[in-house]
Write an enzyme that holds these catalytic residues in place. Structure first.
Site: not given
Ligand code: MG
Ligand code: ADP
Length: 624
Positions: A23, A86, A186, A209
Site C-alpha cells: 500500500d 503521491k 485500494e 476510504d
Molecule cells: Mg490509503
C-alpha cells in the site's frame, strides 16, 4: 583432501517465493504478505513498525532517509523533507500551485507542460524517483525482516488514478527493483481483505476510504468469491492532510498581525502539532488540545476545542457524502441495497465519519474489524497470493472510470468501452468507409463522457493504411479495444476482407489530473441533454451527407436510364437538402431526406431491376 561433488541437477532446493502487497500511501506505506501454506495475510514489520511514513529526507550528502527518520526532520528541515509525493505523481506545476503553498520543499516550474521536479541542494528529483526511493526502502527492509529476496509485488493506487499515474507507479516499482505484477485499486484491495474469510457470501459493500491525501468511495459486489467493483467515485484532494491544514489555518488566523513570511515559516512547524491535535480530539473530543509555541521570542498558547474541530471537519465530511451519493447513483443502487459499509484509511477513525455514515445508512453495519490503516496492504497481499497461483477461489474484477471510444463522422464520440465497464475487457465493433475507393482510415481514440469528441480527451490517433479500394460501405473495419487489468489500452483496427491491420498501445500524455477526470464525469452529466440534441443533429447531417453523395453518384452513373425531369427534380430535392444542411433544424433535415427518398424510390427501383437483370446476364453488379 578429497572433493565432494554436488549433483546440482538432482538437488531440490525449496526456494520460498514471496510476492508482497504494497500500500503505497500518500501518508503511510505498508507491506504485507501471505506466509507459505497459509491464507491469512500479515503485515511485514519495517523497523518494528507497521506503518512507514511516505516521507523522504535528503541529508547534506544527498543521501535519502525514508520513513519515521525522515518524518522527524520535517520540522527542522522542511525544505529537504518531501511528503505527499503521491500527490505529485503525473502532475505538472500549474496543477500544483495550490499544493505548493502548503509544503516546505520547492517544486520546480521549468515548463508548465512537464512533470514537476523537486529541487534539493541543486539536485532534481521527479516524483517517480521519489516514490521509488520509498519502495526501495520497503523492499530492502521487508527482505531483512523475512530473510528472503523479494522481486515481485502488487501495488495499490486510488481508484481515480488515471493511466498515467498507474504507469508512473509501475515505473517507480521497476526503478526500485520490483517486478510489479499488478496495480490494483485500494478499495478493491480492502474488499478483498474483508471477503477473504467468507467467499460463500453474496454482498454489496460500500468501501469508504478517507486517508491522508485521497478520498475514494467504491461499491463492490462480492458473489461466490468473485469481486466486482460496480462504481467508484472520489476526490484525490481530500483527506486528513486537509484537516491538518485547516487546523494550521485556524491557528494562524487566531494569532494577530502575522506577516505572510512569518506564516510560511510557521506552517510546516505547526503541521505536526495540528496532526497531534486532530488525533487527540478524534480519540477524546471533549478535551481541548493546547500547545505553546514561540513566535519571535514570544510564547503564545494555541488551543483547539471540539467546536473549532467540528467546524473544520464539517465541509470535508459533506464532500465525501456527495461522492457516496454519486457512487450509488452510478451503480443504480439505493441506500437499502448496501449491506455493509467498510471503513478504510486512518482518517475514518474520526468520529464524524461514523456519525455521517450511520445516519446515511441506518441499519447497515459499519465494518472496521480490520484496522482501517492496514486493510489495503492486507488485501494487496491476498491479490499477490492469488497471482502466485495459491488461490483459485477468488477472482478480481475491476472497472474503468471513464468511457473510451473513437471519433466518427461529424466529430461524434462513439463509445466502445463504456465507463464502469469491468476490466480486463475486450470489445470489438465494425465500421466502414464513407467514400468510394477510400484507402486510409484515421482512427482517433478518445476518453470522456461528452457526445462530441472535441469536448473529450484525445488519447491517440493512428491511420489504418492500404485498405484495398472498394466502394463506400464495403470495407469491414473491425476496431477492437482491449483494456487490461491495469487500465492500459490496446487498440487494433483490421479490415476484415483484406486482413490489413494496425494497432497502437495508448500511452496517454502526462498532465491529466484526477480532478479533471472527475470534472469530465460531471461535465458529461451536466451537458447530457444538450449533448443529445447535438448528437441527433449531427447524425441527421451525416445521413444527409451520405444520401447526397450516393444520389449524385447515382445520377452520374445512370443518367442514360433517367429522363430529364427525373434528373432535374432529383437535383432540386438534393439542393433543398443541402440548404437544410446549413441550418440547425434536424427535423427539417429529416423531412428533406424523406422527400428525396420518396421522390427517387420509384425510379431507383426501376434501375435496380435493370441492373440486376444485366448482372444476371454476366455484367458485374459492383460496377453500378
Ligand atoms: Mg490509503
Ligand atoms: P494514506 O492512505 O493517505 O497514506 P492513511 O490511511 O495512512 O493515509 O491515513 C493517514 C491519515 O489518517 C493521516 O492524515 C492521519 O493524520 C490520519 N489519522 C491516523 N490516525 C487517526 C486518528 N486516530 N484520528 C484521525 N485521523 C487519524
Amino acid at each position: 583432501m578429497g572433493k565432494i561433488s554436488i549433483n546440482i541437477a538432482s538437488a531440490t532446493i525449496e526456494l520460498k517465493k514471496y510476492i508482497i502487497g504494497i500500500d503505497l500511501g500518500t501518508t503511510n506505506s505498508l507491506v504485507a504478505y501471505v506466509p507459505n501454506g497459509e491464507t491469512t495475510p500479515v503485515l511485514v514489520k519495517i523497523n518494528d513498525q507497521n506503518l512507514v511514513p511516505s516521507i523522504v529526507y535528503f541529508n547534506h550528502q544527498s543521501e535519502p532517509l525514508v520513513g519515521i527518520n525522515a518524518k522527524s526532520q520535517l520540522v527542522d528541515f522542511p525544505e529537504r523533507t518531501i511528503f505527499s509525493v503521491k500527490r505529485l505523481l503525473g502532475k505538472n506545476y500549474a496543477e500544483l500551485l495550490n499544493h505548493a503553498k502548503h509544503i516546505g520543499y520547492s517544486i520546480i516550474d521549468d515548463n508548465s507542460d512537464n512533470l514537476v521536479k523537486v529541487e534539493i541542494d541543486g539536485k532534481f528529483y521527479n516524483p517517480i524517483q521519489l516514490s521509488s526511493i520509498i519502495l526501495k526502502e520497503l523492499k530492502s527492509q521487508a527482505e531483512k525482516t523475512l530473510n528472503v529476496e523479494i522481486t515481485q509485488a502488487v501495488i495499490t493506487v486510488p481508484a481515480y488514478f488515471n493511466d498515467t499515474q498507474r504507469q508512473a507507479t509501475r515505473d517507480a516499482g521497476k526503478l526500485a527493483g520490483l517486478d510489479v505484477l499488478r496495480i490494483i485499486n485500494e478499495p478493491t484491495a480492502a474488499a478483498l481483505a474483508y471477503g477473504e474469510s467468507r467467499p460463500e457470501e453474496i454482498k454489496t459493500i460500500l468501501v469508504y476510504d478517507l486517508g491522508g491525501g485521497t478520498f475514494d468511495v467504491s461499491i463492490v459486489q462480492l458473489e461466490n468469491g468473485i469481486f466486482e467493483v460496480l462504481s467508484t467515485h472520489g476526490d484525490t484532494y481530500l483527506g486528513g492532510d486537509d484537516i491538518d491544514k485547516g487546523i494550521v489555518d485556524f491557528w494562524l488566523s487566531s494569532v494577530h498581525e502575522l506577516s505572510e513570511t512569518q506564516k510560511e515559516i510557521l506552517r510546516p512547524k505547526w503541521r505536526v502539532e495540528a496532526e497531534n491535535a486532530k488525533i487527540n480530539l478524534s480519540n477524546d473530543p471533549n478535551t481541548p488540545y493546547v500547545f505553546s509555541t514561540s513566535i519571535e521570542g514570544e510564547t503564545t498558547e494555541l488551543v483547539l476545542n471540539k467546536s473549532n474541530f467540528d467546524e473544520i471537519i464539517k465541509p470535508l465530511i459533506a464532500k465525501t457524502k456527495v461522492s457516496v451519493i454519486k457512487a450509488l447513483k452510478d451503480a443504480t443502487l439505493n441506500i437499502s441495497d448496501i449491506q455493509e459499509v467498510v471503513l478504510v484509511g486512518g482518517s475514518t477513525k474520526l468520529p464524524h465519519v461514523g456519525t455521517m455514515l450511520r445516519e446515511f445508512f441506518p441499519n447497515v453495519p459499519l465494518n472496521n474489524a480490520i484496522n482501517p490503516d492496514e486493510v489495503v496492504a492486507l488485501g494487496a497481499a491476498i491479490e499477490a497470493d492469488i497471482l502466485a497461483g495459491n488461490r483459485t477461489d477468488i477472482l478480481l474484477l475491476d472497472v474503468t472510470p471513464l468511457s473510451l471510444g473513437i471519433e466518427t463522422a461529424g466529430g461524434l464520440m462513439d463509445v466502445i468501452i463504456p465507463r464502469n465497464a469491468k476490466i480486463p475487457t475486450r470489445v470489438a465493433r465494425e465500421y466502414t468507409t464513407s467514400l468510394d475507393g477510400q484507402v486510409n482510415l484515421k482512427i482517433s481514440v478518445f476518453q470522456g463522457e461528452r457526445e462530441l469528441v472535441a469536448e473529450n480527451r484525445e488519447l491517440g490517433t493512428f491511420i489504418l493504411k492500404n485498405i484495398p479500394p472498394m466502394p463506400a460501405g464495403f470495407p469491414k473495419i473491425e476496431i477492437q479495444f482491449a483494456l487490461n487489468a491495469d487500465g492500459m489500452l490496446k487498440v487494433l483496427a483490421k479490415e476484415l476482407r483484406s486482413g490489413v491491420e494496425q494497432e497502437i498501445d495508448i500511452q496517454p500524455t502526462y498532465g491529466l489530473t484526477d480532478q479533471q477526470v472527475e470534472e469530465m464525469l460531471m461535465a458529461g452529466l451536466e451537458h447530457a441533454q444538450s449533448d443529445i440534441e447535438i448528437r441527433l443533429l449531427q447524425e441527421a447531417k451525416n445521413e444527409a451527407t451520405q444520401i447526397i453523395y450516393t444520389t449524385e453518384k447515382f445520377i452520374q452513373n445512370h443518367s442514360k436510364l433517367l429522363n430529364e425531369l427525373e434528373i432535374s427534380e432529383t437535383l432540386q430535392f438534393v439542393n433543398d437538402l443541402k440548404f437544410a444542411l446549413g441550418l440547425t433544424d434536424r427535423h427539417a433535415i429529416q423531412q428533406k431526406i424523406e422527400a428525396l427518398n420518396e421522390f427517387t424510390r420509384p425510379f431507383a427501383e426501376r434501375i435496380m431491376d435493370i441492373a440486376v437483370s444485366q448482372a444476371l446476364k454476366g455484367n458485374n453488379i459492383s460496377s453500378l
